[in-house]
Design a protein around this motif. Structure first.
Motif, PDB file in Angstrom:
ATOM      1  N   GLU A  67      26.041 107.326  43.116  1.00 33.18           N
ATOM      2  CA  GLU A  67      26.313 105.977  42.565  1.00 33.18           C
ATOM      3  C   GLU A  67      25.285 105.120  42.709  1.00 33.18           C
ATOM      4  O   GLU A  67      24.979 104.334  41.946  1.00 33.18           O
ATOM      5  N   SER A  70      21.990 105.345  40.676  1.00 32.94           N
ATOM      6  CA  SER A  70      22.193 105.862  39.208  1.00 32.94           C
ATOM      7  C   SER A  70      21.227 104.987  38.132  1.00 32.94           C
ATOM      8  O   SER A  70      20.671 105.483  37.065  1.00 32.94           O
ATOM      9  N   LYS A  84      20.265  97.363  30.870  1.00 32.06           N
ATOM     10  CA  LYS A  84      21.387  96.958  30.193  1.00 32.06           C
ATOM     11  C   LYS A  84      21.648  96.145  29.230  1.00 32.06           C
ATOM     12  O   LYS A  84      22.577  95.904  28.458  1.00 32.06           O
ATOM     13  N   TYR A  89      21.565 102.666  30.260  1.00 30.01           N
ATOM     14  CA  TYR A  89      21.889 102.690  31.839  1.00 30.01           C
ATOM     15  C   TYR A  89      22.846 103.886  31.995  1.00 30.01           C
ATOM     16  O   TYR A  89      23.304 104.516  31.162  1.00 30.01           O
ATOM     17  N   GLU A  91      26.219 105.515  33.626  1.00 28.02           N
ATOM     18  CA  GLU A  91      27.561 105.147  34.181  1.00 28.02           C
ATOM     19  C   GLU A  91      27.710 106.260  35.134  1.00 28.02           C
ATOM     20  O   GLU A  91      27.815 107.523  34.667  1.00 28.02           O
ATOM     21  N   SER A 105      27.530 109.623  32.614  1.00 28.38           N
ATOM     22  CA  SER A 105      27.705 109.291  31.366  1.00 28.38           C
ATOM     23  C   SER A 105      26.231 108.424  30.917  1.00 28.38           C
ATOM     24  O   SER A 105      26.373 106.925  31.118  1.00 28.38           O
ATOM     25  N   HIS A 107      24.168 106.201  28.862  1.00 29.86           N
ATOM     26  CA  HIS A 107      24.002 105.413  27.745  1.00 29.86           C
ATOM     27  C   HIS A 107      22.734 105.125  27.032  1.00 29.86           C
ATOM     28  O   HIS A 107      21.878 104.619  27.949  1.00 29.86           O
ATOM     29  N   ASN A 116      29.650 112.533  28.221  1.00 26.41           N
ATOM     30  CA  ASN A 116      29.946 112.612  29.224  1.00 26.41           C
ATOM     31  C   ASN A 116      29.240 113.916  29.941  1.00 26.41           C
ATOM     32  O   ASN A 116      29.370 114.963  29.298  1.00 26.41           O
TER      33      ASN A 116
END
Length: 289
Positions: A67, A70, A84, A89, A91, A105, A107, A116
């Motif tokens: 996290e 990321s 962003k 980005y 997730e 995930s 993007h 996902n």
């Protein structure tokens, strides 16, 4: 007679020791100009790639670390990418049914579908039994490592090379080189190297290095709103100052190591030849009586 046997055994031990040292690779393979021209990349400069494999040592707090990093899990060509404003980005999420797995995930821009991706990190043995780290890779020769600076302060390239050579066969393996002090800075550092695969093709590969602190499961957790802005994951906090040494110095350092390696290898070769000569001469005299 006993002394003669003892002497022969001693000389054989010396010869074996020399063989072990002389067979050790002390400097990186020197690519020829022709090989450099033949070098290819598996990535394209304007294409986005996402991390597909994650390796962790057993004590790393995997979910917290993933996290925290990321923003480095999507790459554009040979650089991590986060934008962003344009909906690019990564997730992060947890997979409820499997506590060892995580969900990423990616993007990849406005009007682009989000698929996902469930990843179950592979637990690996530590490079030196003490270092704790996470290594993430794509299938297109992009590599990311974040290491707990409390557990290791040496060449991060050695750790990456060790993993890559275990996971894949090479004719000439990758030889990343990045001293800890150059990686332990805000936003880390990047270096490139080449390798020759088992099909005799030469490729360039890239690695992003990050240094963090208190990344293990038993370490004290720090609460903060945005992990990616926490200076402790880059190599500096109130107790540990960020090193702003330019990474360009790595080239000179690497060259010096190569020269020293060549000199050591040459000396060992000369000494070894002389010892072999003495051993053969002594055995001849013993056999001759």
């Amino acid at each position: 007679m006993k002394n003669k046997k003892l002497f022969i055994l001693s000389m054989l031990f010396v010869l074996m020791t020399f063989t072990i040292f002389s067979s050790t690779k002390v400097y990186a393979y020197e690519w020829t100009d022709e090989e450099v021209k033949m070098t290819k990349t598996k990535w394209e400069a304007d294409k986005l790639y996402t991390i597909s494999n994650i390796y962790v040592t057993k004590n790393i707090d995997t979910k917290r670390v993933v996290e925290s990093i990321s923003k480095y899990l999507i790459w554009e060509g040979s650089f991590p990418k986060e934008d962003k404003a344009n909906d690019i980005y990564m997730e992060f999420g947890e997979y409820i049914s499997d506590s060892d797995s995580i969900v990423l995930s990616p993007h990849l821009g406005y009007n682009q579908p989000v698929f996902n991706k469930m990843i179950k990190p592979k637990v690996i043995e530590s490079y030196d039994s003490k270092a704790e780290y996470l290594i993430a890779t794509t299938n297109y020769d992009q590599v990311l490592i974040i290491i707990d600076g409390n557990t290791y302060k040496d060449n991060l390239g050695d750790i990456v090379n060790n993993l890559l050579t275990k996971e894949k066969e090479y004719l000439i393996p990758p030889t990343f080189y990045q001293p800890y002090k150059y990686a332990a800075k805000e936003d880390g550092s990047i270096s490139y190297t080449r390798y020759k695969d088992k099909n005799n093709d030469i490729y360039q590969t890239v690695c992003k290095y990050l240094v963090g602190f208190n990344l293990t499961k038993e370490s004290t957790q720090t609460n903060h709103e945005d992990n990616v802005d926490d200076p402790s994951i880059y190599g500096g906090n109130d107790e540990v100052q960020i090193d702003d040494t330019p990474t360009e110095k790595e080239v000179n350092q690497n060259q010096t190591l190569k020269i020293v390696g060549i000199v050591i290898s040459s000396i060992l070769s000369v000494v070894g030849i002389y010892l072999i000569y003495l051993l053969i001469k002594k055995i001849y005299r013993i056999m001759k009586g």
